[in-house]
Structures are given as structure tokens and as C-alpha cells.
Design an enzyme around this catalytic site. Structure first.
Site, PDB file in Angstrom:
ATOM      1  CG  HIS A  36       0.012  -0.200   2.508  1.00 19.15           C
ATOM      2  ND1 HIS A  36       0.682   0.850   3.107  1.00 19.15           N
ATOM      3  CD2 HIS A  36       0.339  -1.304   3.211  1.00 19.15           C
ATOM      4  CE1 HIS A  36       1.375   0.387   4.137  1.00 19.15           C
ATOM      5  NE2 HIS A  36       1.180  -0.925   4.220  1.00 19.15           N
ATOM      6  NE  ARG A  96      -0.856  -0.770   6.828  1.00 15.41           N
ATOM      7  CZ  ARG A  96      -1.307  -1.475   7.852  1.00 15.41           C
ATOM      8  NH1 ARG A  96      -2.458  -1.169   8.409  1.00 15.41           N
ATOM      9  NH2 ARG A  96      -0.614  -2.501   8.322  1.00 15.41           N
ATOM     10  CG  HIS A 112      -0.387  -5.179   4.595  1.00 15.59           C
ATOM     11  ND1 HIS A 112      -0.762  -3.933   4.999  1.00 15.59           N
ATOM     12  CD2 HIS A 112      -1.530  -5.804   4.204  1.00 15.59           C
ATOM     13  CE1 HIS A 112      -2.076  -3.797   4.877  1.00 15.59           C
ATOM     14  NE2 HIS A 112      -2.565  -4.920   4.393  1.00 15.59           N
TER      15      HIS A 112
END
Lengths: 413, 446
Positions: B226, B280, B370
Site C-alpha cells: 500500500h 491502507r 503489506h
């Protein structure tokens, strides 16, 4: 991967096979599984079509009346098979996701007609996957009849039934590659499996599921981990250890299983990675002389920000969440935590393991996780999950049998 | 889900004519097992033969009537099997024997040698059958010509010789039959037909699913974190913070990049677009989704590693509050589990279904997730050693494009400057990779 379903085409699963080959059993199991993982799935069969038709004599079981010499029965079966197909189309045109079809599909011509019907009537994108069950082991066929058909036999004897099957077998045509169908053939309950032109996420999952099926009626024991300090303080979540009482109860649990399992060390034994699960399983395992497999998949539902709080504290601090949970308990997700739907998804590999196991299964886990596992065997709708009762110090014994699941509960004093 | 029952050893043996993808399947399976945490190794008959008999073997060496050569080859095969058995006895979990094994006698011999060496061993035979000449030609082109056997021939000569070699094998090839009483999987024409016979067990059932979904379509996999989040700015771990201003700019530039990368609407609609359920990632994905007019799938499975009680703290705070944990993590970053959280090993177990899905897909895959998650995914495709996983470099504001192929994985890194949109490209030179691997003396590890 539950979210995939929204982008899926409609799926039709067609069962093929002579009578007493386990088609109905397979369709029940599949239907149950697909509903559990979140799809709207239904079975369409001759029996189903008959039950919906008031004009027909409900005393005659058209699924069993396979006498090929009685033209009236043959015609009725054709009709009902056709009706079931139409009901199926209707279901998918509305909000159905997956339909299982258990009708007349024994010849190439039958299958051609079915394909054309779908092509003509279904006004949207769909995929068809054919599931054929073949059996040439007479003992297995006899078992099938005894277990599932016997209760429905009135005047007919097994011998008559077998004779009728033999006549039908003469015209039976097994699936062939030339028919250009995507299929799986299960031969002698999965001893041999053939897959042809497998396509798509869902069909792949279904094949994996079918590969694990067998006909052993083995017991499945679901037990909660024993009492912890948190129980006494009315706190939820956390990773507390067993209390003194909890340890004692685990001992009693172990004693119960010594008697129940009668020295069988080959059982499939799972627990979570939480302290209370591991400790309970260790005490029980020591008594039985076996070790549990610890898996994070069986960890309790993640309570997110509510973890470690008492019920009263949650009501005071997060009244909005309590309201939300009351309104929709199945889909409610604890903030930074999980919902029941997340738990179902997490626990799915365990279901595969239970299905695969031909030996008794013992699972020591936690309330929410066990609710989801229990629902797979017992509930028709996953919306029932939040209301399932899984008391502590209670062994829930499930024995899945064709079309059904026996249950008994034993409170351990 | 990981089954930690290591009591039963497993031996997997391939069967099939040359250029049928046996080595490809062996490598893929080996990769999968090692990634899941099992000790697995491939033993290649061909490599043993090359070491012992040399590489100047033309097709006559493979004539079934050439008695001397037959003896030599048989001895080499025996050595490979013995090494496999030793490996399993010395702590290995799964041994994979990569060889043609096309006669009933050979298979019977191997099966009985294995069964007699262990108290309880599960054996699985994987036969790869192919009668699609295009596929075979392609296989030959891609893999055999770079093979050390042919380093002194030109490619046309090599192909002819190789086809002759296959003819030699064909003379004595017998497909597995049920009366041999073996557990087997037959994959025909790269999975168009699969036959499974008497395959039971946790891991072997997984092997069946895995093989059913294998293909050789070279499709790209795009991995990106992100955009920069608030917590990234504050240097905090965990949490569910939203994008910072810089992060939002990255999302825009990322969307532009992908829009350029996928030229037509048809291609865009085919993309498998996955992201996590954290703010996010969702925010970044939504910007991309809007631009490309496609929908991302939000999977909790792709959520960042759960840091348990350390959630929301900076590394300095963790070092102060939990000095013991901090030290433990430094020593064993792979297995260290945050209290009430996860370890990297848990993560690998958690994302296994996603790996499966990516393997299965024949269309481009796009994942916005992530750091820890991407480290695990990257390691699987790039064939990194597991202990390396927690330290792999997956920087912010960078798209990693992986294109896995039969024996290697092509990688391209696209660094996007969130403010200016400037793009820098770094490409891994794959030819170096192949050459360095084939020079390796060890004929066991791959």
C-alpha cells in the site's frame, strides 16, 4: 476465499450413475458444504419434483421405482426429471448460485437433452460440471442399499431392486471424453478418480472436496477447552491458562475418552494454539497416550478491541457494537477482530481433515470455532450458527450417516 | 494449515518419457513443500548419470539394447535412490525421485526398496503423459537445449539427437497399470485429464490438488505494498491507519502505471486483483480499481502480520517495554511469534490458499498488500530459502513484477516516485541465474 462467489458464473453440478451408487449421498454432502461456505445451493431431484407435485401418488417412490418394464413408471420418472430441471433453471435465474441435479442422466442422449435444455432456458452465464459415481464392488452396492434405501422399501425386496438395476445397467453409458463435458468420475468411493477438463476456482474446490469423501461412519467428538480464570471473571477472549477446576475437568475428560475410544490410538486429534486448548489436550492426550496436532486454524474467534474485557465492560464501552451484533450476529465483525464468516473460512481446512479421516476425530477447541464446525454437520442455514449451544464440560458426539447426522451429548461431571 | 506430523516419510517418484515436464513438476512440488516447512529434496537420475558417465552421451547411449550403457544407467539410478533413502533417514521428510522410471520392473524395484527401508513410508508415483506434439516441442526448446548434455552441439543437432533419445525410451515405455498396486497420479496433456489411484493422506491429498492446478502459462504477478501510511510515518507497527499524503500520491501514480501496463479492456477484465481488508491497502486498491474500472477482492487472508500486544507501538517502545521479546525476535525473526499475535511461519501457513490460487491462475495477478505478507509471497515464487523471508527487501512505493517460468522466475522492479511519478526500472538478468545454477557441482539441491 469467500468473496470470490460474487464474481462466479452460476454453476450446475449434474450427477450421473446407476441407482445405489451414492449419488444422493454425494449431492447431500456437497450441498451441505457449499451452503456452509456461503453459496446459495440447492438439490433438484426426481424425489424433490414428486414432493412438489400434488397430483402424483405420494405413496410410490419414483426414485426407487426403477422398473424398466412398467411403462407408466418410466414415463412418470421422465416427467419428474424434466420438472426438476425446470425448477433448477428457475432457481438459478433468480438468486441461486449453485444447483445440483439428480435426475435421468444415464445415457448420452439424456445428457444431450439436458445440455440443450440448459442452453435454451438459462439466460445468463453458467458452467456445468458432471459428477459420475461408478461402482463394481457388489458389497459396496449392497451396503448402499442397506443403509439408505432399506427404510423406504415397502413391498419391494432387495433382489427385485438389484434386478432392476441390472436391466438399467444394460443401457447405461458412462461419461466419455467425446461428449465434451467437464467431469469427474469417482470409482469405488474414490479408490480411482478421473478428472477431465477441470476449469475454474469452484470446480477445483469441489474436486478437492470429493477426493476426501468416503463411506466410513466414524465418530466426531467436539469438546471445549476446560475452565480458565477468565470464565470465573466473566471475561471474553484472551489467552488464559486452565484454572485448578479446569485441570481437574480435563482429567475427567481424559477418563471419559479412555472408555469411549477403547484403546484406539489412530484417532485424528486436533487442538488450537491457545494455552487453554493446548493444556486441555495435553492432559487428555496423556491419558490416551497420543499427542494432539496444534493448529492456529482452531484458535478462538478474534474479539478485536473487546478482547479481555468482561461482558459488562463491553456493554458499557461499546453499546453501538452490541446493537450491531444483535441485529446481525452472523456477519457482525468485532472491530479489529473477526466475524463468524471469517471463522468459517479459517476453519474450512479442518473440515477437509475431518472428512478425510476414516478414524474417529477428536477436536478440543473453543465456543465460536466449534459452533462453525457443528453447523457444517447439523445446520441447514449458517444463520443458525450464533444460536448454537456448545456448553463447557460437554462432549458432543456426531456420527454422520447417509443424509443425516446422529448426535449425542455427554456432560462430564 | 500445517500438519506437523513428521512420523511418516514420503517418497514421490516421477514416471514419463523425456520432455514431459517431470522435472518441472518435481521442482514445483519441492518448492511447495519447503515453503510449507517440510524438509524436501529432489534427486535427479539424469544428474547422477551426467556426473558418472559424463555429458557426451548421444542418443545411442539410451538404446535399450546397449547392455553396457543400460548397466551404467541402472547403477546411477540405484545411487540416486540410495541417496534419497539416506536423506529420509537423516531427518528428511519428503524425497522426490525425478526419473523416467518407464518400466514395470524398475518401478517395482524402487517401490520394494523403499518399502523395505522404512517401517512406514508413503509412496506416490506421478506419471506425466503428453501426446500433444506442440507441447513436447516447446518443452524441448525451453529446457533441453540449454541442458549440459548438449553444450557442444548446435540447437538443430541437439533437437534431432534428443528426439532420437525419446524414441529409444518409447520402445520400452509401459504406463502405470492398476495391477502394479501403486498409489499414483497421472496427468495427461498438462492437466487436461487427471487420474488418481489410491492416494490417501494429508500431504498427498494436497499434492493431488496442487498437480491439478499446475500449468505452464507464463503469466505476470504484480506485487505492491500500500502507499505510505500514517503509521509508516510515525514508525509504528500494526494498527489500521490510513494513507499519508505521500501514500495517496503513490496510489494515484500506481493507478497510472497499471493503466499503462494493461492496454485493453479485455485484459483488464481478466486480471485477478487481490488486496487485504486493512484501510491502507483498501484505499490504495480503490484508487487503482477506479482507474482500471475493475473490482478488487478484499481478503482477510492478506491482512498484515498480527503483532499482538505490540500493536501500535514503535520499535523503540517495544525495545523498552518488552526487551526480552525484542531480543528474541532479533535472534529468530522467522519463528518469533508476537504475544497474542503471529510469526512469519504462521503467516506462511495463513497465505497458503492464496499461493494456490495464484498458481492456478492463467491470467495476470495483481496484489496490493503489506510488507510481511509480500515477503512470504515473493519468497515462494522467487525460490528464496525460508530463513531469508523476514529480511527480504520489499520497499514502499515499488511494484515488483514476477513472471515465473519453468526453471526460474523473471523479476522486474518498478520504483515509482510518488511525488513526481518518475519511474525507475530494475531488471534481474535471468540468464546469469541459469548459468550459475547449472555450474553447480551438487546434483542434489535445486
Amino acid at each position: 476465499m469467500q468473496q470470490y462467489k460474487k464474481t462466479q458464473n452460476k454453476l450446475i453440478l449434474v450427477l450421473v450413475g446407476l441407482p445405489a451408487r451414492g449419488k444422493t449421498h454425494i449431492s447431500y454432502k456437497l450441498n451441505r458444504y457449499l451452503n456452509w461456505i456461503g453459496y446459495k445451493s440447492e438439490i433438484f431431484s426426481i424425489k424433490g419434483a414428486q414432493q412438489n407435485n400434488d397430483q402424483l401418488d405420494q405413496n410410490i417412490d419414483y426414485e426407487l421405482e426403477i422398473d424398466p418394464t412398467n411403462q407408466q413408471f418410466v414415463d412418470f420418472r421422465q416427467q419428474l426429471s424434466f420438472t426438476a430441471a425446470h425448477q433448477l433453471v428457475n432457481f438459478l435465474q433468480n438468486d441461486g448460485d449453485i444447483a445440483l441435479y439428480n435426475g435421468l442422466t444415464s445415457t448420452k442422449l439424456d445428457r444431450q437433452k439436458l445440455k440443450s435444455l440448459f442452453k435454451e432456458k438459462l439466460k445468463l452465464e453458467y458452467q456445468v460440471f458432471w459428477i459420475e459415481s461408478i461402482c463394481d464392488d457388489p458389497q459396496v452396492i449392497l451396503n448402499n442399499i442397506n443403509e439408505s434405501k432399506l427404510s423406504r422399501f415397502k413391498e419391494k425386496t432387495i433382489e427385485q431392486f438389484m434386478n432392476h438395476i441390472n436391466v438399467l445397467a444394460q443401457d447405461y453409458e458412462s461419461l466419455e471424453n467425446i461428449e465434451n463435458l467437464s467431469y469427474i468420475k469417482l470409482i469405488n468411493i474414490g479408490k480411482l478418480v478421473k478428472v477431465h477438463m477441470l476449469e475454474g476456482y469452484l470446480c477445483s474446490k469441489i474436486v478437492s472436496f470429493l477426493l476426501n469423501l468416503h463411506a466410513n461412519n466414524r465418530q466426531i467428538y467436539l469438546v471445549r477447552s476446560c475452565q480458565t480464570e477468565y470464565h470465573l471473571l466473566d471475561k471474553i477472549g484472551g489467552d488464559p491458562e486452565l484454572s485448578v477446576t479446569g485441570k481437574q475437568n480435563s482429567q475427567q475428560l481424559g477418563d471419559y475418552f479412555i472408555e469411549e475410544l477403547k484403546g484406539n490410538k489412530n484417532i485424528t486429534f486436533f487442538t488450537s494454539q491457545m494455552k487453554r486448548g493446548i493444556q486441555t489436550a495435553e492432559i487428555v492426550g496423556d491419558k490416551l497416550g497420543i499427542k494432539a496436532l496444534k493448529t492456529k486454524n482452531l484458535d478462538e474467534i478474534d474479539y478485536g478491541i473487546c478482547d479481555g474485557l468482561t461482558v459488562k465492560e463491553i456493554a458499557a464501552k461499546y453499546p453501538k457494537q452490541i446493537k450491531e451484533r444483535k441485529a446481525n450476529p452472523l456477519e457482525f465483525k468485532y472491530p479489529r477482530g473477526e466475524s463468524f464468516l471469517d471463522v468459517i473460512h479459517r476453519v474450512e481446512p479442518i473440515i477437509y481433515e475431518i472428512e478425510r479421516s476414516r478414524e474417529p476425530v477428536l477436536i478440543i477447541a473453543h465456543v465460536a470455532v466449534l459452533k462453525c464446525l457443528y453447523a457444517y454437520y447439523h445446520c441447514n442455514q449458517i444463520s443458525e450458527i450464533p444460536n448454537i449451544d456448545i456448553p463447557i464440560n460437554c462432549v458432543i458426539k456426531l456420527v454422520p450417516i447417509p443424509y443425516h447426522c446422529l448426535e449425542s451429548r455427554v456432560i462430564i461431571k | 494449515m500445517q500438519q506437523c506430523n513428521r512420523s511418516q516419510k514420503i517418497a514421490i517418484c516421477t514416471v514419463g518419457l523425456p520432455a514431459r515436464g517431470k522435472t518441472y513438476i518435481s521442482r514445483k512440488l519441492n518448492r511447495y513443500f519447503n515453503w510449507l516447512g517440510y524438509k524436501s529434496r529432489v534427486f535427479i537420475n539424469g544428474n547422477y548419470r551426467r556426473e558418472i558417465c559424463g555429458t557426451e552421451c548421444n542418443s545411442l547411449f539410451f538404446d535399450p539394447h546397449n547392455e553396457e550403457a543400460q548397466k551404467a544407467r541402472s547403477d546411477c539410478a540405484k545411487m540416486a535412490l540410495q541417496d534419497l533413502i539416506q536423506f529420509l533417514k537423516n531427518g528428511g521428510d519428503i524425497g522426490i525421485l525425478d526419473g523416467t522410471n518407464i518400466t514395470k520392473e524398475r518401478r517395482h524395484q524402487i517401490e520394494s526398496d523403499l518399502k523395505s527401508s522404512f517401517n512406514g513410508i508413503q509412496t506416490l508415483w506421478i506419471e506425466s503423459i503428453c501426446n500433444d506434439s506442440k507441447v513436447i516441442q516447446n518443452n524441448i526448446r525451453l529446457t533441453k537445449i540449454n541442458n549440459p548434455d548438449y553444450c557442444n552441439m548446435d540447437s538443430e543437432q541437439a533437437t534431432i539427437d534428443f528426439l532420437n533419445r525419446i524414441k529409444m525410451y518409447e520402445q520400452i515405455y509401459k504406463t502405470i497399470t492398476d495391477d502394479e498396486d501403486l498409489s499414483y497420479i497421472k496427468t495427461i496433456n498438462v492437466g487436461a485429464d487427471i487420474i488418481v489411484h489410491q492416494v490417501y493422506g494429508f500431504l498427498l491429498s494436497k499434492v493431488v490438488s496442487f498437480i491439478m492446478n499446475l500449468h505452464t502459462y507464463p503469466r505476470p504477478i504484480y506485487l505492491s505494498r500500500h502507499g505510505e501510511s500514517q503509521y509508516n510515518v510515525d514508525d509504528r507497527v500494526g494498527g489500521d491507519s490510513d494513507l499519508s499524503e505521500l501514500g495517496e500520491m503513490y496510489a494515484d501514480k500506481l493507478a497510472d502505471f497499471f493503466n499503462q501496463e494493461f492496454s485493453t479492456k479485455e485484459i483488464k477484465n481478466e486480471i485477478i486483483f487481490l488486496t487485504s481488508t486493512m484501510r491502507r491497502a483498501v484505499h490504495t486498491s480503490d484508487v487503482v480499481a477506479q482507474k482500471l474500472e475493475i473490482q478488487p477482492l478484499q481478503l482477510k487472508t492478506l491482512d498484515e502480520i498480527n503483532v499482538g500486544i505490540c500493536d501500535g507501538m514503535t520499535y523503540t517502545e517495544i525495545a523498552q517495554k518488552f526487551p526480552n521479546d525484542f531480543q528474541e525476535r532479533k535472534i529468530n525473526k522467522l519463528g518469533y511469534r508476537y504475544p497474542r499475535g503471529e510469526s512469519y511461519l504462521d503467516l506462511i501457513s495463513r497465505i497458503e490458499p492464496v499461493i494456490f490460487e495464484i498458481e492456478r491462475s492463467r491470467q495476470p495477478v495483481m496484489i496490493i498488500a503489506h510488507q510481511a505478507i509480500l515477503r512470504c509471497l515473493y519468497a515462494y515464487f522467487h525460490q528464496n530459502e525460508i530463513p531469508e523471508v523476514p529480511t527480504l527487501d520489499i520497499p514502499l512505493h515499488c511494484v515488483i513484477k514476477l513472471t515465473p517460468a519453468a526453471y526460474f522466475c523473471d523479476e522486474k522492479r518498478v520504483l515509482i516516485n510518488p511525488q513526481t511519478g518518475e519511474i525507475t526500472i530494475k531488471e534481474e538478468y535471468v540468464q546469469e541465474f541459469i548459468r550459475s545454477k547449472s555450474k553447480q557441482k551438487s546434483f542434489i539441491d535445486l
